[in-house]
Design a protein around this motif. Sequence first.
Motif, PDB file in Angstrom:
ATOM      1  N   ARG A   1      40.391  71.041  18.608  1.00  0.00           N
ATOM      2  CA  ARG A   1      39.894  71.851  17.484  1.00  0.00           C
ATOM      3  C   ARG A   1      40.366  71.240  16.148  1.00  0.00           C
ATOM      4  O   ARG A   1      39.624  71.205  15.178  1.00  0.00           O
ATOM      5  CB  ARG A   1      40.393  73.298  17.633  1.00  0.00           C
ATOM      6  CG  ARG A   1      39.970  74.229  16.528  1.00  0.00           C
ATOM      7  CD  ARG A   1      38.487  74.551  16.529  1.00  0.00           C
ATOM      8  NE  ARG A   1      38.082  75.289  15.334  1.00  0.00           N
ATOM      9  CZ  ARG A   1      37.061  74.947  14.546  1.00  0.00           C
ATOM     10  NH1 ARG A   1      36.318  73.900  14.827  1.00  0.00           N
ATOM     11  NH2 ARG A   1      36.759  75.645  13.492  1.00  0.00           N
ATOM     12  N   PHE A   2      41.614  70.745  16.127  1.00  0.00           N
ATOM     13  CA  PHE A   2      42.144  70.074  14.939  1.00  0.00           C
ATOM     14  C   PHE A   2      41.223  68.909  14.580  1.00  0.00           C
ATOM     15  O   PHE A   2      40.805  68.746  13.425  1.00  0.00           O
ATOM     16  CB  PHE A   2      43.561  69.559  15.229  1.00  0.00           C
ATOM     17  CG  PHE A   2      44.206  68.829  14.078  1.00  0.00           C
ATOM     18  CD1 PHE A   2      45.117  69.464  13.253  1.00  0.00           C
ATOM     19  CD2 PHE A   2      43.899  67.486  13.814  1.00  0.00           C
ATOM     20  CE1 PHE A   2      45.709  68.791  12.186  1.00  0.00           C
ATOM     21  CE2 PHE A   2      44.480  66.815  12.744  1.00  0.00           C
ATOM     22  CZ  PHE A   2      45.389  67.469  11.939  1.00  0.00           C
ATOM     23  N   GLN A   3      40.888  68.124  15.597  1.00  0.00           N
ATOM     24  CA  GLN A   3      40.090  66.925  15.340  1.00  0.00           C
ATOM     25  C   GLN A   3      38.674  67.260  14.888  1.00  0.00           C
ATOM     26  O   GLN A   3      38.092  66.564  14.056  1.00  0.00           O
ATOM     27  CB  GLN A   3      40.098  66.046  16.588  1.00  0.00           C
ATOM     28  CG  GLN A   3      41.481  65.439  16.766  1.00  0.00           C
ATOM     29  CD  GLN A   3      41.755  64.910  18.150  1.00  0.00           C
ATOM     30  OE1 GLN A   3      40.899  65.009  19.032  1.00  0.00           O
ATOM     31  NE2 GLN A   3      42.938  64.373  18.358  1.00  0.00           N
ATOM     32  N   GLN A   4      38.172  68.371  15.402  1.00  0.00           N
ATOM     33  CA  GLN A   4      36.835  68.801  14.992  1.00  0.00           C
ATOM     34  C   GLN A   4      36.835  69.198  13.496  1.00  0.00           C
ATOM     35  O   GLN A   4      35.973  68.775  12.726  1.00  0.00           O
ATOM     36  CB  GLN A   4      36.429  69.989  15.861  1.00  0.00           C
ATOM     37  CG  GLN A   4      34.983  70.377  15.739  1.00  0.00           C
ATOM     38  CD  GLN A   4      34.685  71.662  16.526  1.00  0.00           C
ATOM     39  OE1 GLN A   4      35.579  72.251  17.158  1.00  0.00           O
ATOM     40  NE2 GLN A   4      33.453  72.089  16.477  1.00  0.00           N
ATOM     41  N   ILE A   5      37.857  69.990  13.113  1.00  0.00           N
ATOM     42  CA  ILE A   5      37.957  70.404  11.703  1.00  0.00           C
ATOM     43  C   ILE A   5      38.121  69.170  10.819  1.00  0.00           C
ATOM     44  O   ILE A   5      37.523  69.056   9.752  1.00  0.00           O
ATOM     45  CB  ILE A   5      39.146  71.377  11.486  1.00  0.00           C
ATOM     46  CG1 ILE A   5      38.986  72.625  12.339  1.00  0.00           C
ATOM     47  CG2 ILE A   5      39.285  71.753  10.019  1.00  0.00           C
ATOM     48  CD1 ILE A   5      40.212  73.535  12.367  1.00  0.00           C
ATOM     49  N   GLN A   6      38.945  68.242  11.299  1.00  0.00           N
ATOM     50  CA  GLN A   6      39.212  67.016  10.541  1.00  0.00           C
ATOM     51  C   GLN A   6      37.918  66.241  10.282  1.00  0.00           C
ATOM     52  O   GLN A   6      37.677  65.761   9.172  1.00  0.00           O
ATOM     53  CB  GLN A   6      40.195  66.177  11.343  1.00  0.00           C
ATOM     54  CG  GLN A   6      40.684  64.937  10.665  1.00  0.00           C
ATOM     55  CD  GLN A   6      41.274  63.984  11.691  1.00  0.00           C
ATOM     56  OE1 GLN A   6      40.674  63.753  12.742  1.00  0.00           O
ATOM     57  NE2 GLN A   6      42.439  63.443  11.394  1.00  0.00           N
ATOM     58  N   ARG A   7      37.070  66.132  11.301  1.00  0.00           N
ATOM     59  CA  ARG A   7      35.793  65.415  11.126  1.00  0.00           C
ATOM     60  C   ARG A   7      34.911  66.110  10.098  1.00  0.00           C
ATOM     61  O   ARG A   7      34.341  65.469   9.218  1.00  0.00           O
ATOM     62  CB  ARG A   7      35.049  65.323  12.477  1.00  0.00           C
ATOM     63  CG  ARG A   7      35.523  64.159  13.340  1.00  0.00           C
ATOM     64  CD  ARG A   7      34.544  63.891  14.475  1.00  0.00           C
ATOM     65  NE  ARG A   7      34.404  65.039  15.360  1.00  0.00           N
ATOM     66  CZ  ARG A   7      35.207  65.291  16.404  1.00  0.00           C
ATOM     67  NH1 ARG A   7      36.195  64.480  16.681  1.00  0.00           N
ATOM     68  NH2 ARG A   7      35.010  66.350  17.166  1.00  0.00           N
ATOM     69  N   GLU A   8      34.846  67.454  10.201  1.00  0.00           N
ATOM     70  CA  GLU A   8      34.022  68.213   9.237  1.00  0.00           C
ATOM     71  C   GLU A   8      34.525  67.989   7.810  1.00  0.00           C
ATOM     72  O   GLU A   8      33.748  67.785   6.882  1.00  0.00           O
ATOM     73  CB  GLU A   8      34.091  69.710   9.529  1.00  0.00           C
ATOM     74  CG  GLU A   8      33.258  70.154  10.716  1.00  0.00           C
ATOM     75  CD  GLU A   8      33.533  71.619  11.066  1.00  0.00           C
ATOM     76  OE1 GLU A   8      33.801  72.413  10.148  1.00  0.00           O
ATOM     77  OE2 GLU A   8      33.500  71.937  12.273  1.00  0.00           O
ATOM     78  N   MET A   9      35.852  68.021   7.640  1.00  0.00           N
ATOM     79  CA  MET A   9      36.425  67.871   6.302  1.00  0.00           C
ATOM     80  C   MET A   9      36.164  66.484   5.735  1.00  0.00           C
ATOM     81  O   MET A   9      35.806  66.339   4.570  1.00  0.00           O
ATOM     82  CB  MET A   9      37.929  68.080   6.367  1.00  0.00           C
ATOM     83  CG  MET A   9      38.344  69.402   5.831  1.00  0.00           C
ATOM     84  SD  MET A   9      40.121  69.475   5.817  1.00  0.00           S
ATOM     85  CE  MET A   9      40.313  71.188   6.195  1.00  0.00           C
ATOM     86  N   TRP A  10      36.348  65.465   6.579  1.00  0.00           N
ATOM     87  CA  TRP A  10      36.119  64.097   6.115  1.00  0.00           C
ATOM     88  C   TRP A  10      34.696  63.925   5.646  1.00  0.00           C
ATOM     89  O   TRP A  10      34.424  63.313   4.611  1.00  0.00           O
ATOM     90  CB  TRP A  10      36.415  63.089   7.230  1.00  0.00           C
ATOM     91  CG  TRP A  10      37.801  62.563   7.119  1.00  0.00           C
ATOM     92  CD1 TRP A  10      38.807  62.734   8.011  1.00  0.00           C
ATOM     93  CD2 TRP A  10      38.347  61.803   6.024  1.00  0.00           C
ATOM     94  NE1 TRP A  10      39.954  62.135   7.544  1.00  0.00           N
ATOM     95  CE2 TRP A  10      39.702  61.556   6.337  1.00  0.00           C
ATOM     96  CE3 TRP A  10      37.839  61.324   4.816  1.00  0.00           C
ATOM     97  CZ2 TRP A  10      40.550  60.847   5.500  1.00  0.00           C
ATOM     98  CZ3 TRP A  10      38.696  60.611   3.973  1.00  0.00           C
ATOM     99  CH2 TRP A  10      40.018  60.376   4.314  1.00  0.00           C
ATOM    100  N   SER A  11      33.777  64.501   6.407  1.00  0.00           N
ATOM    101  CA  SER A  11      32.382  64.320   6.061  1.00  0.00           C
ATOM    102  C   SER A  11      32.084  64.985   4.704  1.00  0.00           C
ATOM    103  O   SER A  11      31.425  64.411   3.843  1.00  0.00           O
ATOM    104  CB  SER A  11      31.531  64.838   7.226  1.00  0.00           C
ATOM    105  OG  SER A  11      30.518  65.637   6.801  1.00  0.00           O
TER     106      SER A  11
END
Length: 279
Positions: A250-260
């Motif tokens: 879930r951390f990594q999913q949020i991280q991807r959304e934020m980076w984008s």
Amino acid sequence: MINLPVIELKEQPNMSLPTITTQNLGISYWSKNKRIDALQNVSLTINRGEFISLIGPSGCGKSTLLNVIAGLTSPGTDVNGSFNTSGIKEIDYLFQKQTLLPWRTVIDNVTAPLEIRGIPRTERRKKALTMLEKYGLSGFENSFPRELSGGMQQRVLLIRTLIYQPDVVLLDEPLSSLDAQTRALLQDEFLRLWRDTGCTFVLVTHDLDEAIALSERVFLLSARPGRIVKEFQIDLPTERSAIAIRTDPRFQQIQREMWSELTTQVLQQQDRGFALFKT
Ligand code: ADP
Ligand code: MG
């Protein structure tokens, strides 16, 4: 004799009470007769006891927002819209590049805010020693800042910030000068201090992982003039380790959304820079 509360949980924070609100807040500076719009239409609510982070491209007005919350807007600054911080009783601000007083020992640095408030010496030392021990600094109370590592100095700064239990702590990129490992360890300390004290933490950081690892909500600001483009709810367990949580899917999913989202913002800023350059 003043009886200071032990540094344990204060009264359980009532999460439904807003402590900071801004409504369509706009901030502009004047520099050499030119107007610089730093923030535009910023509406946010921060509830008591929350851990909030502000992220966004460099120069988008993050420090400006902290200054407004701290009541530190400089004269001549245009303020539009409104903000309400009347729910705050005590606020403390850990500025970017803030340092300890080099001529004072660790304990005399930590007790300085209590000294200013007239707390008797024995009381303030007792409280400081309890905190220094709890956060891994016992044995260093009589050391001078230059004798400590960067990470330890930062921990002392944080303890000094929290020793008189402010309700709100503002942190402007407090870990940016540290190496990755020290940062990670201190992030865990931040979480512990936040959970122990029940303070509201408002953190400015350019490190997305740090924002996700620590916060309950993250506000992403656009390129200048900073507007809130997205609010991320960090639905990770509160009792987490800032280090271990990074491998959570879930951390990594949020991280991807934020980076984008952040990449879009940075690219927009570059486009605007190019347009300015052309004219
Ligand atoms: P950030 O913290 O996101 O990097 P700041 O809030 O420091 O951004 O600054 C936002 C913008 O406002 C920047 O363009 C900066 O140069 C400008 N600015 C900040 N403070 C002042 C000031 N006191 N006078 C004039 N311009 C300022
Ligand atoms: Mg800044």
